[in-house]
Design a protein around this motif. Sequence first.
Motif: not given
Length: 334
Positions: A14-25, A154-160, A163-170
């Motif tokens: 699911l994650v791979a499919g959604y990331l690819k659909s958003k144009g991620e490498d 962690a902040e950089e990963i959260a931004k990526v 794009h596919i799910f609402p992310v919460q840093l904790s």
Amino acid sequence: MKIAVIGAGAIGGLVAGYLKSKGEDVSVVARPEAAKAIQEKGLAISGVRGDFDVAIDASERLDYNPGLAILCTKTQDIAAALEANRSFLKDTIILTTQNGVRADEIVSKYFAKDKIISSIVMFGSTMIAPAEIVHNFEGKWIIGSIFGANGARAEEIAKVLNHIFPVQLSDELKGMKYLKVFVNANNCIPAVLGKSMQECFSDIEISKISIGIWKEGLGIVQKSGIKLVSLPDFPLERMIQLASAPTEIAGKIYSGIMTNLSKAPLYGSILQSIKRGKASEIDYINGEFVHLAKENNLAAPLNEKLVEMVHEVEQSKKFFSKEDLLSRAKGLYN
């Protein structure tokens, strides 16, 4: 950022499919059967966001150095996955997604702790066949470091991922992970019975066993000195209230919650593994309560019995009846 998703099961696919659909490498590392299916026909995603297919590179091993590796194998498969791809992960940030609380500790045996970001997946999905994923329900993706304060990585990963799910840093991921064990602990019931969650928990008697799992687990966690922390859409108070209520009442409430989680059948990660002929993660879910109990001279008879029954299903390939389950669990909950 080049992203490798290692493991193409329900969450990884699911994650791979959604990331690819958003144009991620992004590319996928998967078992031979899954890698072949993805290469030939791509990923087929269906569910709450609609149906679509996405073409994506897939292989059995990494052949490049990703900036981020999202580790989506089961906990028991982490070591083998890291051994197989270790030479390409030396400068990579590793994001763990596993249920239970042991994944980051395992990864830390291979890589420096400052390269490991942990996460909790609150959305749900099911792999119905290699390369075919159903997205059952939405939820947040919580990320953070288990080994220190969150920083720029962690902040950089959260931004990526945002794009596919609402992310919460904790900064309280450890306490959240232990509460997530409670969320996942009742996955053992569909695994024992070989039925969907909706089928299992429409039965009040079965739902009462689930409340028993929580009651026992809560006592063990509290006596072990572990601080639980609320999750999005699953506040700690809700679990404590249900675990503290009379089992008959709590069972009825739990039944109503679980039968309305998803229109599509939900099977849980443990049963999904068994259906694929793989070892499940039961030792890292209900087994975590058993582990804590032994560490602290406590008892976990209900969870120990359910772990035993899941292992019996794994070995025999035969599911138990409702009557078998009620008989085996008799006297272990109230």
